[in-house]
Design an enzyme around this catalytic site. Sequence first.
Site, PDB file in Angstrom:
ATOM      1  N   VAL A  11       0.812  -1.397  -0.062  1.00  0.00           N
ATOM      2  CA  VAL A  11      -0.062   0.066   0.033  1.00  0.00           C
ATOM      3  C   VAL A  11       0.726   1.219   0.066  1.00  0.00           C
ATOM      4  O   VAL A  11       0.932   2.067  -0.912  1.00  0.00           O
ATOM      5  CB  VAL A  11      -0.819  -0.109   1.158  1.00  0.00           C
ATOM      6  CG1 VAL A  11      -1.729   1.391   1.167  1.00  0.00           C
ATOM      7  CG2 VAL A  11      -2.034  -1.164   1.195  1.00  0.00           C
ATOM      8  N   THR A 120      -5.355  -0.738   6.896  1.00  0.00           N
ATOM      9  CA  THR A 120      -6.755  -1.241   7.349  1.00  0.00           C
ATOM     10  C   THR A 120      -6.693  -1.355   8.658  1.00  0.00           C
ATOM     11  O   THR A 120      -5.756  -2.325   9.412  1.00  0.00           O
ATOM     12  CB  THR A 120      -7.039  -2.704   6.710  1.00  0.00           C
ATOM     13  OG1 THR A 120      -6.900  -2.454   5.311  1.00  0.00           O
ATOM     14  CG2 THR A 120      -8.314  -3.209   6.856  1.00  0.00           C
ATOM     15  N   GLU A 150      -7.670   2.559   1.438  1.00  0.00           N
ATOM     16  CA  GLU A 150      -7.205   2.121   0.172  1.00  0.00           C
ATOM     17  C   GLU A 150      -8.227   0.970  -0.243  1.00  0.00           C
ATOM     18  O   GLU A 150      -8.134   0.065   0.408  1.00  0.00           O
ATOM     19  CB  GLU A 150      -5.766   1.818   0.143  1.00  0.00           C
ATOM     20  CG  GLU A 150      -5.092   2.250  -1.021  1.00  0.00           C
ATOM     21  CD  GLU A 150      -5.707   3.317  -1.823  1.00  0.00           C
ATOM     22  OE1 GLU A 150      -6.293   2.956  -2.934  1.00  0.00           O
ATOM     23  OE2 GLU A 150      -5.623   4.600  -1.448  1.00  0.00           O
ATOM     24  N   ASN A 227     -14.135  -5.304   2.531  1.00  0.00           N
ATOM     25  CA  ASN A 227     -13.484  -6.526   2.708  1.00  0.00           C
ATOM     26  C   ASN A 227     -14.118  -7.684   3.271  1.00  0.00           C
ATOM     27  O   ASN A 227     -14.096  -8.742   2.558  1.00  0.00           O
ATOM     28  CB  ASN A 227     -12.243  -6.557   3.504  1.00  0.00           C
ATOM     29  CG  ASN A 227     -11.056  -5.646   2.240  1.00  0.00           C
ATOM     30  OD1 ASN A 227     -11.339  -5.220   1.383  1.00  0.00           O
ATOM     31  ND2 ASN A 227      -9.536  -5.588   2.863  1.00  0.00           N
ATOM     32  N   PHE A 268     -16.660 -10.922  -8.066  1.00  0.00           N
ATOM     33  CA  PHE A 268     -16.237 -11.508  -6.933  1.00  0.00           C
ATOM     34  C   PHE A 268     -17.331 -12.552  -6.701  1.00  0.00           C
ATOM     35  O   PHE A 268     -17.574 -12.863  -5.448  1.00  0.00           O
ATOM     36  CB  PHE A 268     -16.213 -10.532  -5.662  1.00  0.00           C
ATOM     37  CG  PHE A 268     -14.738 -10.024  -5.493  1.00  0.00           C
ATOM     38  CD1 PHE A 268     -14.453  -8.884  -6.591  1.00  0.00           C
ATOM     39  CD2 PHE A 268     -13.881 -10.266  -4.791  1.00  0.00           C
ATOM     40  CE1 PHE A 268     -13.140  -8.496  -6.600  1.00  0.00           C
ATOM     41  CE2 PHE A 268     -12.546  -9.848  -4.659  1.00  0.00           C
ATOM     42  CZ  PHE A 268     -12.248  -9.034  -5.660  1.00  0.00           C
ATOM     43  N   CYS A 279      -5.080  -9.784   2.849  1.00  0.00           N
ATOM     44  CA  CYS A 279      -6.115  -8.920   3.210  1.00  0.00           C
ATOM     45  C   CYS A 279      -7.211  -9.791   3.742  1.00  0.00           C
ATOM     46  O   CYS A 279      -7.648  -9.617   5.119  1.00  0.00           O
ATOM     47  CB  CYS A 279      -6.453  -7.844   2.304  1.00  0.00           C
ATOM     48  SG  CYS A 279      -4.926  -6.864   1.728  1.00  0.00           S
TER      49      CYS A 279
HETATM   50  C1  UGA Z   1      -8.393  -7.202  -1.530  1.00  0.00           C
HETATM   51  C2  UGA Z   1      -9.589  -6.174  -1.948  1.00  0.00           C
HETATM   52  O1  UGA Z   1     -10.076  -6.506  -3.227  1.00  0.00           O
HETATM   53  C3  UGA Z   1      -9.100  -4.644  -2.093  1.00  0.00           C
HETATM   54  O2  UGA Z   1     -10.154  -3.893  -2.410  1.00  0.00           O
HETATM   55  C4  UGA Z   1      -8.412  -4.296  -0.948  1.00  0.00           C
HETATM   56  O3  UGA Z   1      -8.124  -2.922  -0.837  1.00  0.00           O
HETATM   57  C5  UGA Z   1      -7.366  -5.237  -0.526  1.00  0.00           C
HETATM   58  O4  UGA Z   1      -7.894  -6.607  -0.459  1.00  0.00           O
HETATM   59  C6  UGA Z   1      -6.758  -4.663   0.855  1.00  0.00           C
HETATM   60  O5  UGA Z   1      -7.512  -4.571   1.902  1.00  0.00           O
HETATM   61  O6  UGA Z   1      -5.691  -4.267   0.657  1.00  0.00           O
HETATM   62  P1  UGA Z   1      -6.293  -8.415  -2.696  1.00  0.00           P
HETATM   63  O7  UGA Z   1      -6.104  -9.148  -1.359  1.00  0.00           O
HETATM   64  O8  UGA Z   1      -5.131  -7.901  -3.347  1.00  0.00           O
HETATM   65  O9  UGA Z   1      -7.538  -7.211  -2.577  1.00  0.00           O
HETATM   66  O10 UGA Z   1      -7.010  -9.284  -3.673  1.00  0.00           O
HETATM   67  P2  UGA Z   1      -8.454  -9.660  -4.294  1.00  0.00           P
HETATM   68  O11 UGA Z   1      -8.456  -9.399  -5.706  1.00  0.00           O
HETATM   69  O12 UGA Z   1      -9.624  -9.035  -3.611  1.00  0.00           O
HETATM   70  O13 UGA Z   1      -8.554 -11.477  -4.013  1.00  0.00           O
HETATM   71  C7  UGA Z   1      -8.505 -11.994  -2.755  1.00  0.00           C
HETATM   72  C8  UGA Z   1      -8.611 -13.562  -2.943  1.00  0.00           C
HETATM   73  O14 UGA Z   1      -9.964 -13.925  -3.321  1.00  0.00           O
HETATM   74  C9  UGA Z   1      -7.611 -14.126  -3.996  1.00  0.00           C
HETATM   75  O15 UGA Z   1      -7.135 -15.420  -3.366  1.00  0.00           O
HETATM   76  C10 UGA Z   1      -8.678 -14.557  -5.049  1.00  0.00           C
HETATM   77  O16 UGA Z   1      -8.266 -15.512  -5.909  1.00  0.00           O
HETATM   78  C11 UGA Z   1     -10.129 -14.833  -4.403  1.00  0.00           C
HETATM   79  N1  UGA Z   1     -11.002 -14.405  -5.253  1.00  0.00           N
HETATM   80  C12 UGA Z   1     -11.375 -13.024  -5.753  1.00  0.00           C
HETATM   81  C13 UGA Z   1     -12.056 -15.453  -5.448  1.00  0.00           C
HETATM   82  O17 UGA Z   1     -11.876 -16.716  -5.085  1.00  0.00           O
HETATM   83  N2  UGA Z   1     -12.973 -15.252  -6.331  1.00  0.00           N
HETATM   84  C14 UGA Z   1     -13.411 -14.313  -6.774  1.00  0.00           C
HETATM   85  O18 UGA Z   1     -14.398 -14.000  -7.350  1.00  0.00           O
HETATM   86  C15 UGA Z   1     -12.568 -13.115  -6.454  1.00  0.00           C
END
Ligand code: UGA
Length: 467
Positions: A11, A120, A150, A227, A268, A279
């Site tokens: 971040v 966070t 963020e 989140n 999602f 996160c």
């Molecule tokens: C997440 C949030 O999406 C961000 O908005 C937030 O800023 C961030 O955490 C944070 O708090 O810093 P991130 O952890 O980078 O972002 O990744 P995501 O894209 O949200 O994915 C998280 C997990 O969920 C991954 O393991 C991904 O594979 C999984 N996922 C995501 C699914 O299994 N299905 C989905 O439809 C989406």
Amino acid sequence: MRIAVVGSGYVGLVAGACFADLGHEVVLVDNDQDKLAALRNGQVPIHEKFLPELLGRHRGKRLTFSDDLKEAARLSSAVFVAVGTPPTEKGDADLSYVESVAREISGGIEDYKVVIEKSTVPVYTSEWVRKIILRNGTEAEAFDVASNPEFLREGTAVTDFLFPDRILIGCDNERAAAVLREIYEPMTSGDYYRRSDAIPGPDRARIPPPIIVTSTKSAELIKHASNAFLAMKISFINAVASVCESVGADVNQVVHGVGSDSRIGPRFLNPGIGYGGSCFPKDVMAFRAVARESGHDFRLLDEVMRINEEQRQRFLRKIHSALWTLRGKQLGVLGLAFKGGTDDIRESPAIFLVQALLQEGSKITAYDPAAMERAREVLGNRVAFAESSYEAARGADALLILTEWEEFANLDLNRLRQELRYPIVIDGRNLYDPEVMSAQGFTYYSVGRAACHPDGVPAALKNGKKV
Ligand code: UGA
């Protein structure tokens, strides 16, 4: 504006580089000397699209690096706190880094500044930061504490920062809000997006992004609730996927139908092997703890976590049902990062599964486009690392897809079939169409959809599954 950003993790580093690109003078503060030296030397410590470009543009000019927090705070009008808030054993957030930063900043406050939480944090943190700064002798009029969380995702962090759905400003008076508005003015006025050297945005970008101003506490809560809600969406669809498997429905069709309701939306809702990363697992637990401390038993969040755990176990059971025994089996693994587009393996469901398979005596050859170096630190030489997807598949009894990298969705299926010892693919991210896989001669398992087998295979080899 002169801005200090404390903490050069995902971040902090992305925010610092983006603030510099918006035209501000940024000093990035960290107490890790090796990291500072690497950044000064032009190294980019994380795999993040556009970050090398931004660091290249601004390093040593509008973006400098320092270990002197007090001095950085003294010279800045805004101090963003982006240090880690790791989970404690109880599951709540460890705020000791935030506290020590607040203590140190107080020594650098001479004229008015705003101290802004970027990490966070639980809902009461801003009050504590304020108390700590006051306790260390700073006048109440000399500063305000604000929250500006963020919403960036790893892998798309730079574009998420510069093209956000909203900019959230949590503060308790107009003076602090004015400072934050000024920082984001190049974005909210649209000026940044008119520049010829602006970072290109995604198709859906909302330009200019709206600002939402709330109280500090509401902003802190919005971040945790966002989140937790996203994690809930993932667990919800994973639970639906399990029902689909039991009744013979297709979860992808269900997602299409459910997600087309604009009140729900399709994003999602991708089923898989559960969420990971630095996160969601930490923040759902921390939000659960915040609720408990404030007297509310938010048991829905327990269920979100339980389903997420269960999802990995279900996938393990699926591997068993496809391959029977695992001892001595050679498995190709595609994907080690917690999701596509990043080299981050923190709380990666893929790493969890690889470790579980090793425990059962399988031999693994893995490939990930970005995360192999980090994975090697955790898995050591218990796993062989390949240079490509095809090399990972070579001679394997089955191929497992564990991370949704785009390149894994575009494999040459002919070549893949020839590389594998048996044409079996167990896909934890639903990257392929079962009918296509079947027509291409694969036995294909995915999440929330019936297993399928090569066209024309005798029933005895179909493992008793419905095709
Ligand atoms: C997440 C949030 O999406 C961000 O908005 C937030 O800023 C961030 O955490 C944070 O708090 O810093 P991130 O952890 O980078 O972002 O990744 P995501 O894209 O949200 O994915 C998280 C997990 O969920 C991954 O393991 C991904 O594979 C999984 N996922 C995501 C699914 O299994 N299905 C989905 O439809 C989406």
